[in-house]
Design a protein around this motif. Structure first.
Motif, PDB file in Angstrom:
ATOM      1  N   ILE A 394     -35.753   5.616  -6.644  1.00  0.00           N
ATOM      2  CA  ILE A 394     -36.966   5.897  -5.850  1.00  0.00           C
ATOM      3  C   ILE A 394     -38.022   4.789  -5.962  1.00  0.00           C
ATOM      4  N   LEU A 395     -37.613   3.601  -6.465  1.00  0.00           N
ATOM      5  CA  LEU A 395     -38.608   2.540  -6.675  1.00  0.00           C
ATOM      6  C   LEU A 395     -38.909   1.734  -5.407  1.00  0.00           C
ATOM      7  N   THR A 433     -32.059  -0.398 -13.326  1.00  0.00           N
ATOM      8  CA  THR A 433     -33.388   0.156 -13.016  1.00  0.00           C
ATOM      9  C   THR A 433     -34.493  -0.845 -13.369  1.00  0.00           C
ATOM     10  N   LEU A 434     -34.352  -1.533 -14.493  1.00  0.00           N
ATOM     11  CA  LEU A 434     -35.337  -2.572 -14.845  1.00  0.00           C
ATOM     12  C   LEU A 434     -35.360  -3.651 -13.765  1.00  0.00           C
ATOM     13  N   GLY A 435     -34.180  -4.031 -13.276  1.00  0.00           N
ATOM     14  CA  GLY A 435     -34.108  -5.010 -12.187  1.00  0.00           C
ATOM     15  C   GLY A 435     -34.881  -4.538 -10.966  1.00  0.00           C
ATOM     16  N   ARG A 436     -34.747  -3.245 -10.647  1.00  0.00           N
ATOM     17  CA  ARG A 436     -35.456  -2.676  -9.483  1.00  0.00           C
ATOM     18  C   ARG A 436     -36.978  -2.653  -9.731  1.00  0.00           C
ATOM     19  N   ILE A 437     -37.382  -2.369 -10.972  1.00  0.00           N
ATOM     20  CA  ILE A 437     -38.824  -2.394 -11.286  1.00  0.00           C
ATOM     21  C   ILE A 437     -39.371  -3.796 -11.020  1.00  0.00           C
ATOM     22  N   GLY A 479     -29.285  -9.747 -13.845  1.00  0.00           N
ATOM     23  CA  GLY A 479     -29.914  -9.345 -12.579  1.00  0.00           C
ATOM     24  C   GLY A 479     -31.393  -9.053 -12.757  1.00  0.00           C
ATOM     25  N   ALA A 480     -31.743  -8.378 -13.873  1.00  0.00           N
ATOM     26  CA  ALA A 480     -33.154  -8.055 -14.131  1.00  0.00           C
ATOM     27  C   ALA A 480     -33.954  -9.343 -14.354  1.00  0.00           C
TER      28      ALA A 480
END
Length: 872
Positions: A394-395, A433-437, A479-480
């Motif tokens: 949901i980011l 998820t860290l990558g998306r943040i 990736g992050a």
């Protein structure tokens, strides 16, 4: 020969290589010596129920390959070859094929279905074989089930092969009637029902008129929904595939059915087998795609006269849809993080949740957060992983204001989990998820940064440590880091918050590329991608460290060129590595070549580097060639006129690239590099122009070269003319007719699809860049009169584009520029022609009042150039 055909076909499938080779040679000779007889024998074999299934199936396959090919040019040639056959031969072959549709042998029927469809693809658009669909439809109702099944399968394949405008509406109606009857729950044979459901999926594009009629639409949707309840799993799956297709093709007709469809899809997601559940989730992903497109196109503000209103189906379904999707996240598979192509209900649910977040924005957050808070610390890994996946999904979509407070709390937790969670799945999803943040909530555009001096060191330490973890977790850490570096891209040239850690970051990424297991989970590729991004976004204070990378990467590339006697598997890995190393050098060349102090030092490596790139060309790998060519493009830009010293040796590879029709991306990149060389060398390119122009003209005349390469070739004419000026004279007689015929083809786009309009605009742009380059190249020379004969055609082209009214902004800018170049180069000689032009004045006035400042600015200059040309 016909007597032996069965045996030859069986031999062609023999285990013994020699027998097989001999049979294949026989078939090739038969085809070359007597094509009509060869095709007739194959059709006869396929239709003969006394022959073995193996020989029949291969006969059908060879027949299909004699009519169709993947490459467009070959497909066209085979179609023409079929059309030129004697009508009586074609009629006999068709009769055999239609007869085979009632064969008891399933493989023979299925192959015949495909061949009939390929023939329909050739003949129906030319209004030939008009009786085909009637003949097929007469096969229904009274006939045995296996014939009905084959007929429906054939109708489905035909819909895949031909475009809807080829079939008359009354035939479409009859086809749909037959298909929907076959889908009906009253149909007792499952094979028939499955073939009908699959056929409907292909036929939906033909049903525009039927979907505009309420009664017919209601009936079709009802039958599809009933089929989702069939006891047979394949029928249920095919029925949901129809619903997915309806959701994208007929979104605006869905409102009356959406409630029922929700109930059906929800039941399937919760209770049905995976292939069915996946399609049920796909329905909602497809609705999201439609609504995202509509909202992007209209900017979310609908007026009463909007063409396609958004029905906000997702927004209305949220309270029920979100819990349904969150539940799917708990259905992970044990080893999905190891499998790069894994796809299951949990992944489909997470993907759909991500699309929902992009569709509805902030509204998704309060519905998902309780699930995350409840599960993120649970002892069961599945619950922790699902909660992490939900958060990462949901980011993108909700506003930074809504997400920032949550991310600030979550960041520390995520970093801990990436280091310390006992489960690899959870670590893998945490890294993602860290990558998306970092991708969506970090960067110069955001007011409050989530990465501060206080936490930057901890973030880097954790990511670098995680690069030593198992490959799939290490790949996510790379990736992050990629997005972390990208977010600092606009931090200013002097220093970046990453600078103090630069050496450690580079070392950790290089270590990751050298790991024994770096081939797993795309780790090596991800590490080089991150390395490239860290270099690209680096600042002046770390330039010396980037410089130290040059000999290291060159050494590695040199080692790949030294390796001897490799197995095919090792060679493939080596080619991939060469591509990655060339890509890395390209980024370093661009970085160090962009500022004078570093450029001067760095160019001491240019000779060695060029030698390595030429070595890569000597290996046979398209991927590596592509990357080496791009790197050379960057080198050309940095070395400027000095690149001339490499041309003699490089030229043969340049020519090879221009001849590479198979790997057309290599050809396209090579064309781009020719443009770079023109700009760098200017008239020093003259000695190579004959060869280059010959090859470019060959490329344009070839129907084997992918169409996407042709627009850049035209632009390249312009680059060459700009570089060599009036010396381009000897190429005018070849280049101009090519430009004229392409211009005529690209002027009109009525009745073509969006892709074709986009391609046509690219083509027009390339043609006009060529004309402009040629005009600018001749400007001020004593030979401008040589261009006068072509001026009327250029103006005519501009007139026809103006009248068509389908140019995008990019093309408008090139077009107005071309009008200016015409006036500027040819002056008073062209003044009266411009005054007589149908549209020049209107087009100029429109551009002068354009909202786009760059078009307006170009138009101001054009106005001056035209007034000079017309006032002499």
């Amino acid at each position: 020969m016909a007597m032996e055909v069965t045996q030859i076909l069986l031999n062609a499938q023999a285990v013994d290589g020699n027998v097989r080779k001999h049979a294949e040679e026989n078939l090739r000779q038969f085809q070359e010596q007597n094509l009509p007889s060869f095709l007739l024998s194959l059709a006869g074999e396929l239709a003969n129920d006394d022959k073995p299934v193996e020989s029949r199936k291969l006969a059908g396959l060879i027949l299909k390959n004699a009519l169709d090919a993947k490459e467009q040019h070959r497909k066209f040639e085979l179609g023409q070859r079929w059309l030129s056959l004697d009508p009586s031969v074609k009629a006999q072959i068709k009769a055999c094929l239609l007869k085979t549709l009632s064969s008891p042998a399933h493989d023979a029927r299925s192959t015949a279905s495909q061949v009939v469809a390929k023939l329909a693809g050739i003949e129906l658009p030319l209004k030939q074989w008009p009786e085909l669909i009637e003949a097929l439809l007469s096969n229904n109702n009274q006939l045995p089930a296996h014939t009905r099944q084959a007929t429906l399968e054939t109708l489905g394949y035909i819909c895949e092969e031909v475009s809807p405008d080829v079939v008359e509406q009354d035939q479409v109606n009859k086809m749909l009637t037959a298909v929907v009857q076959g889908m009906n729950s009253s149909e007792t044979n499952n094979d028939v029902r499955l073939a009908a459901t699959r056929a409907l999926h292909n036929a939906l594009g033909f049903a525009q008129a039927n979907f505009s009629n309420d009664m017919e639409r209601d009936y079709i949707v009802r039958v599809v929904c009933e089929a989702t309840l069939s006891p047979e799993v394949k029928i249920r799956q095919a029925a949901f595939e129809c619903l997915v297709s309806i959701s994208s093709t007929y979104y605006e007709k869905l409102a009356p059915y959406i409630q029922d469809i929700f109930s059906i899809t929800a039941k399937a997601v919760k209770e049905d087998e995976e292939p069915v559940a996946l399609q049920a989730i796909e329905f909602w992903s497809s609705i999201c795609d439609e609504e995202i497109d509509i909202l992007e196109e209209y900017g979310g503000d609908f007026t009463g006269d909007s063409v396609i209103p958004c029905y906000y189906f997702i927004k209305q379904a949220l309270p029920a849809l979100i819990p349904l999707l969150l539940e799917t996240l708990l259905k992970q598979e044990e080893d999905q993080d190891q499998d790069e192509v894994a796809w299951n209900v949990a992944m489909a649910g997470g993907t759909c949740l991500g699309l929902v977040a992009r569709t509805v924005g902030d509204d998704v957050v309060p519905l998902v957060m309780p699930f995350i808070e409840e599960n993120i610390t649970k002892p069961d890994w599945r619950q922790r992983e699902a909660a992490t996946y939900a958060f990462g999904s949901i980011l993108e979509g909700p506003s930074p204001d809504k997400l920032m407070p949550l991310v600030n709390v979550a960041l520390n937790f995520m970093l801990n989990a990436l280091m310390k969670d006992p489960n690899n799945h959870v670590k893998d999803t945490t890294g993602w998820t860290l990558g998306r943040i970092f991708e969506f909530l970090h960067g110069s555009t955001l007011e409050t940064p989530i990465i501060t001096q206080a936490n930057c060191q901890q973030i880097i330490t954790v990511l670098l440590q995680s690069m030593k973890d198992v490959p799939n977790v290490a790949e996510k850490a790379c990736g992050a880091l990629y997005f972390l570096a990208q977010g600092f891209e606009d931090a200013g040239p002097s220093s970046s918050p990453l600078a103090p850690f630069f050496q450690d970051i580079i070392q950790a990424l290089l270590d990751a590329t050298h790991r024994e297991d770096a081939g797993e989970s795309r780790l090596r590729t991800a590490a080089y991608e991150a390395l490239n991004e860290v270099v690209r976004c680096s600042t002046d204070d770390t330039a010396p460290m980037v410089m130290q990378l040059v000999p290291l990467i060159m050494m590695e590339l040199h080692q790949t060129l030294e390796a001897q006697k490799l197995s095919s598997d090792e060679r493939e890995k080596q080619n991939e590595l060469q591509g990655l190393l060339c890509g890395c050098l390209q980024v370093i060349i661009q970085k160090l070549g962009s500022s004078e102090p570093t450029k001067y030092v760095f160019l001491q490596y240019a000779d060695q580097m060029m030698g390595l790139f030429l070595g890569v060309f000597a290996c046979k790998s398209a991927t590596a060639h592509e990357e080496a060519m791009l790197a050379i493009g960057a080198l050309v830009y940095s070395t400027g006129a000095d690149f001339a010293k490499y041309m003699t040796e490089f030229y043969k590879y340049l020519e090879m690239g221009l001849q590479n029709f198979e790997d057309y991306q290599v050809c396209a990149i090579t064309v781009g590099v020719v443009g770079d060389i023109c700009r760098a060398l200017e008239d020093k390119i003259l000695p190579f122009c004959d060869g280059i122009m010959t090859q470019l003209l060959k490329d344009l005349s070839s129907n084997q070269l992918h169409r996407s390469v042709k627009p850049p070739i035209f632009s390249c004419f312009g680059d060459l003319a700009l570089a060599i000026g009036e010396n381009f004279e000897k190429y005018l007689m070849y280049a101009m007719p090519m430009l004229q015929s392409a211009a005529e083809l690209s002027a009109h786009t009525s009745g073509v699809d969006d892709d074709m309009i986009e391609y046509t605009n690219t083509l027009r742009n390339g043609i006009m860049e060529a004309y402009s380059g040629i005009l600018q190249g001749f400007k001020g020379s004593a030979k401008t009169h040589l261009l006068m004969p072509y001026a009327p055609h250029v103006l005519q082209f501009l007139d026809s584009l103006y009248i068509e009214k389908d140019m995008d902004d990019f093309v408008i800018k090139t077009a107005i520029g071309l009008l200016g170049d015409l006036a500027d180069t040819l002056g008073s000689a062209v003044g009266s022609l411009i005054q007589q032009s149908v549209s020049a004045r209107d087009f100029l006035n429109e551009c002068l009042t354009s909202d786009d400042p760059s078009i307006k600015e170009a138009a101001e200059w054009v106005k001056i150039a035209i007034s000079r040309a017309t006032n002499f």
